[in-house]
Design a protein around this motif. Sequence first.
Motif, short mmCIF file in Angstrom:
data_model
loop_
_atom_site.label_atom_id
_atom_site.label_comp_id
_atom_site.label_asym_id
_atom_site.label_seq_id
_atom_site.Cartn_x
_atom_site.Cartn_y
_atom_site.Cartn_z
N ILE A 1 -11.28 4.93 8.62
CA ILE A 1 -10.76 4.67 7.27
C ILE A 1 -10.36 3.20 7.14
CG2 ILE A 1 -8.82 5.15 5.73
CD1 ILE A 1 -9.01 8.08 6.69
N GLY A 2 -9.74 2.66 8.20
CA GLY A 2 -9.37 1.24 8.18
C GLY A 2 -10.59 0.34 8.07
N VAL B 1 -8.41 -2.10 9.54
CA VAL B 1 -8.33 -2.97 8.35
C VAL B 1 -8.50 -4.43 8.74
CG1 VAL B 1 -6.79 -3.83 6.56
CG2 VAL B 1 -6.93 -1.37 6.98
N SER C 1 -10.91 5.26 0.61
CA SER C 1 -10.31 4.77 1.85
C SER C 1 -9.08 3.92 1.59
CB SER C 1 -11.34 3.97 2.65
OG SER C 1 -12.41 4.78 3.05
N ALA C 2 -9.14 3.07 0.56
CA ALA C 2 -8.00 2.21 0.24
C ALA C 2 -6.78 3.04 -0.14
CB ALA C 2 -8.36 1.26 -0.91
N LEU D 1 -6.28 -2.31 -2.25
CA LEU D 1 -4.87 -2.27 -1.87
C LEU D 1 -4.07 -3.28 -2.68
CD1 LEU D 1 -5.08 -2.03 2.03
CD2 LEU D 1 -4.50 -0.21 0.43
N ALA E 1 -5.35 4.58 3.07
CA ALA E 1 -4.67 3.55 3.85
C ALA E 1 -3.31 3.22 3.25
CB ALA E 1 -5.53 2.30 3.93
N TYR E 2 -3.24 3.08 1.94
CA TYR E 2 -1.98 2.73 1.29
C TYR E 2 -0.97 3.87 1.45
CZ TYR E 2 0.82 0.00 -2.02
OH TYR E 2 1.79 -0.78 -2.59
N THR F 1 -11.94 0.35 4.51
CA THR F 1 -10.95 0.16 3.46
C THR F 1 -11.31 -1.03 2.56
OG1 THR F 1 -9.14 1.11 4.74
CG2 THR F 1 -8.54 -0.42 2.99
N SER G 1 -14.54 9.43 9.53
CA SER G 1 -13.47 9.51 8.53
C SER G 1 -13.42 10.85 7.82
CB SER G 1 -13.64 8.39 7.50
OG SER G 1 -14.83 8.59 6.73
#
Length: 347
Positions: A304-305, A55, A157-158, A313, A161-162, A308, A75
């Motif tokens: 994924i980061g 990220v 992806s976001a 997010l 990540a969250y 993102t 991913s």
Amino acid sequence: MQLSPLPTLPQRLSTRGVDVIPGVAVCVVIAIAATVIGRFVPILGAAVPAIVIGVVISLVRRPAGRLRPGIAYSSKFLLQCAVVLLGAQLSLTSIFQVGVESLPVMLASLAVCLAGAWLIGRRMRIQPRLRTMIGVGTGICGASAIAAVAPVIGAASAEVAYAISTIFLFNVLAVLVFPLLGHLLAMDPHTFGLFAGTAVNDTSSVVATASVFSATALGFAIVVKLVRTLMIIPITVTLAVVEARRSSGDEKMSARQIGTLVPWFLIGFLVVAVVNSLGVIGPGLREMLVQASIFLIAVALAAIGLSTDVAGLRRAGWRPLALGAILWILVAATSLGVIWLTGGFSR
């Protein structure tokens, strides 16, 4: 459907390799750095540093176009391969031995968590995919469960990540709070191992929580946690069926159609678990497969980061974090309640 000619297969694989290698290489480098960090800070593991590094890099500079095929490959496909290798941690013997005692606690806490994610998350107006991942991550096994369901429900992806960040926060709190709670309730090591194995998510956090309480609690907690991992299978298959019915207008599906929805990586997960149960996988190879799984998860989370949507997010706001807190408390309370009802505190 017209199949591509077999003689062109090597050329097509070579072309595909050239496309994905740059992006995969970047993700591998990030995963190596995350693994080193995880060795120095075991509670973090490799997953959280990998996604955070990804990220941060994406904030500084978005990955170039030539890296994107490899990032997408990491991913998705490498993440699925990691889930397959998770099966090397399980054996039918451990499942049967631990299942009888831990199954009521696991099923009750999972049911309460998933129901809470759906009902409370809906009232809080949290996006369905995000609340689903927070629910399965809290109720089953953290990042591994999120990794399994994310491709099935088409999560962004976001959102992934969250969800992982939320789960990690409450894993840290569990390491700090649960051992104190166990001593306050005068739990013996066996009872606390059952509690930690069902109420804490990622394996690294289960290890940290149980070892803080006592070395005796550690072994049983890990086995309970690994048996809990099996819940990935029915939950993922159910989500695949629900998504398919939603996209087909709620038409009735035959058993054969449902069978085709079972993700290949879950079948691979089961096959590896059965092979391990037969004793084919020796201790050395098993450890290699487990470490490979952990590393591939780090590679996938780095990807994924990198991909993102940070603005996404920000748009998610505080509500998903609040949902994670509520579910964390519900799972812990349910686990303690069922242990008490089944006589666990009177050991």
